[in-house]
Design a protein around this motif. Structure first.
Motif, PDB file in Angstrom:
ATOM      1  N   HIS A 146      12.313  48.964  15.888  1.00 41.02           N
ATOM      2  CA  HIS A 146      13.483  49.824  16.133  1.00 41.02           C
ATOM      3  C   HIS A 146      14.195  50.163  14.825  1.00 41.02           C
ATOM      4  O   HIS A 146      14.152  49.396  13.864  1.00 41.02           O
ATOM      5  N   HIS A 148      17.407  50.355  12.427  1.00 43.25           N
ATOM      6  CA  HIS A 148      18.636  49.571  12.363  1.00 43.25           C
ATOM      7  C   HIS A 148      19.847  50.481  12.494  1.00 43.25           C
ATOM      8  O   HIS A 148      19.786  51.663  12.193  1.00 43.25           O
ATOM      9  N   HIS A 201      10.856  38.749  14.788  1.00 42.38           N
ATOM     10  CA  HIS A 201      12.263  39.087  14.482  1.00 42.38           C
ATOM     11  C   HIS A 201      13.200  38.660  15.617  1.00 42.38           C
ATOM     12  O   HIS A 201      14.229  38.042  15.376  1.00 42.38           O
ATOM     13  N   HIS A 208      21.141  39.526  13.291  1.00 37.70           N
ATOM     14  CA  HIS A 208      21.858  39.920  12.066  1.00 37.70           C
ATOM     15  C   HIS A 208      22.706  41.164  12.250  1.00 37.70           C
ATOM     16  O   HIS A 208      23.617  41.396  11.461  1.00 37.70           O
TER      17      HIS A 208
HETATM   18 CU   LIG Z   1      16.831  43.663  12.442  1.00 36.77          CU
END
Ligand SMILES: [Cu+2]
Length: 442
Positions: A146, A148, A201, A208
């Motif tokens: 994806h 960010h 991830h 994050h």
């Molecule tokens: Cu990320």
């Protein structure tokens, strides 16, 4: 050994920060921040890296503010093989500005990290076999990374010493990173020139970009204990806004930097309804990380990370595991190699394999792996930036149940890219030191 560390984390042009150690920056010792912790040991959010390695960045001064600017952009041609692969020309990037000022006996740092991924690779991101997480047009993304969000981080971090050996931190972020997992992949010295995001991830460091984070911590020069409350909802597919929700998720992390070469962390998080479309589903996440690194000859550095991350789902028994080993070696000012090996237990629903003819049970999990190797050759350097040409190949491994869908048990992907980032390692430090000496002589 600390005395041998180059002043890569020095803040040129500044006086000693509050509670600093004696300023020996000119004699080859790293200038230090609160209770002896270098100001940029925080690589992303409040997560530490080893002091012996650094992220390339520009340091400069504006009035009473110390500014640090860094970032990277990759213009890439990406080609992922097999029926679930795709190819794309795109640009991924991020840029981060940090401004630090003394305040009330401590240090205030304001941060903003922005990304134009949404423009550069579009709403569905870029092709990457076995990658999962987040949505586009209401559908789960699979075999794509994806984009960010534009506001990757907007945050204020305050720290100050309570005693000469003990400091406290407070991190407030409309968009930012809770104390969960290691630094995000693009901020790890072991992965900073690798444009691909780990396929684990969403087992490790995907929090994050969380829209609403409060973290408080207490630390010494070697230890840090932190707790966060945050909004655990995944960012929605509008990448330009803040997706605020209640701060009903929480996490805790212990980090230990025994010396300049190592950083170890253990963290746990409860992530409340990460998927807006499936609010009844929550997650527990556990992450262990070991980062190691050091200087290499006159202008190189090496860094490695070992990671285990696991998700426990509220609606399923057991844990879904991931493991990662990665490393990056800046051999010298011109040549960088990086590699990553991963194992992840991916559920059928994450891979969008529960509907249609494939029709796997949603709870079914597949053991998948990915091995990648990349190289960047710097082409030209100037104005504190370096432009490199790089290539990256990935060999993926899927179980026989997925062979037909992926066209092979070992589907491959490859990428070639131009990469621009701040000039790294010793080069900037030498320039900074020359600047500092010049200032001293004046
Ligand atoms: Cu990320």
């Amino acid at each position: 050994m600390r005395g041998m560390v180059m002043p890569g984390k020095a803040k040129p042009g500044t006086e000693m920060p509050a509670m600093a150690m004696p300023d020996t920056g000119m004699s080859g010792m790293k200038m230090t921040g609160t209770v002896g912790v270098p100001a940029d040991r925080n690589a992303s959010g409040t997560a530490w890296i080893p002091d012996a390695v650094s992220e390339p960045m520009h340091h400069f001064v504006a009035g009473n503010w110390d500014l640090m600017l860094h970032g990277a952009a990759f213009a890439q041609y990406d080609n992922q093989g097999g029926p679930r692969g795709d190819s794309q020309l795109g640009v991924i990037d991020w840029a981060m500005l940090m401004a630090t000022h003394d305040l009330a006996g401590g240090r205030l740092q304001l941060r903003s990290m922005l990304s134009l991924d949404r423009v550069g690779v579009g709403g569905s991101g870029y092709p990457q076999l076995l990658q999962t997480g987040e949505r586009f047009n209401g559908l789960l993304l699979h075999d794509r990374q994806h984009p960010h969000d534009f506001f990757m981080e907007v945050a204020a971090l305050y720290d100050r010493a309570l005693t000469p050996d003990v400091g406290v931190e407070l991190y407030l972020a409309p968009s930012g990173e809770p104390a969960l997992g290691p630094p995000a992949n693009m901020h790890r010295p072991s992965a900073m020139d690798n444009p691909m995001v780990p396929i684990g991830h969403h087992w490790q460091d995907a929090s994050h970009v969380s829209f609403g984070v409060v973290t408080a911590g207490i630390f010494t020069r070697n230890w840090k204990v932190e707790g966060s409350i945050f909004n655990g909802r995944d960012p929605d597919e509008n990448r330009w806004d803040f997706d605020f929700n209640p701060l009903d998720s929480y996490s805790g992390r212990v980090t230990f930097n025994p010396d300049s070469a190592w950083s170890l962390s253990a963290s746990y998080g409860f992530i409340k309804s990460p998927e807006t479309l499936d609010p009844g589903h929550s997650m527990h996440r556990m992450v262990l990380s070991i980062q190691n690194g050091g200087r290499l000859r006159s202008d190189g550095q090496w860094a490695t990370t070992l990671l285990w991350g696991a998700n426990g789902h509220s609606d399923q028994p057991g844990l879904s595991n991931s493991a990662l080993a990665e490393g990056e070696v800046m051999l010298d000012a011109k040549n960088t190699v990086f590699a990553r090996a991963e194992f992840v237990q991916k559920p059928a629903d994450d891979l969008a394999l529960t509907g249609g003819p494939s029709g796997f049970a949603p709870g079914r999990s597949f053991d998948v792996g990915a091995f990648s190797l990349g190289y960047v050759r710097e082409l030209t350097q100037g104005r504190g930036m370096t432009l490199g040409l790089g290539a990256l190949g990935t060999l993926n491994c899927v179980p026989s149940a997925l062979e037909a869908l992926y066209g092979s048990r070992t589907p491959v992907g490859a990428m070639v890219f131009f990469r621009v980032r701040a000039l790294g390692s010793r080069a900037t430090e030498m320039a900074a030191m020359k600047g500092m000496k010049g200032m001293n002589e004046r």
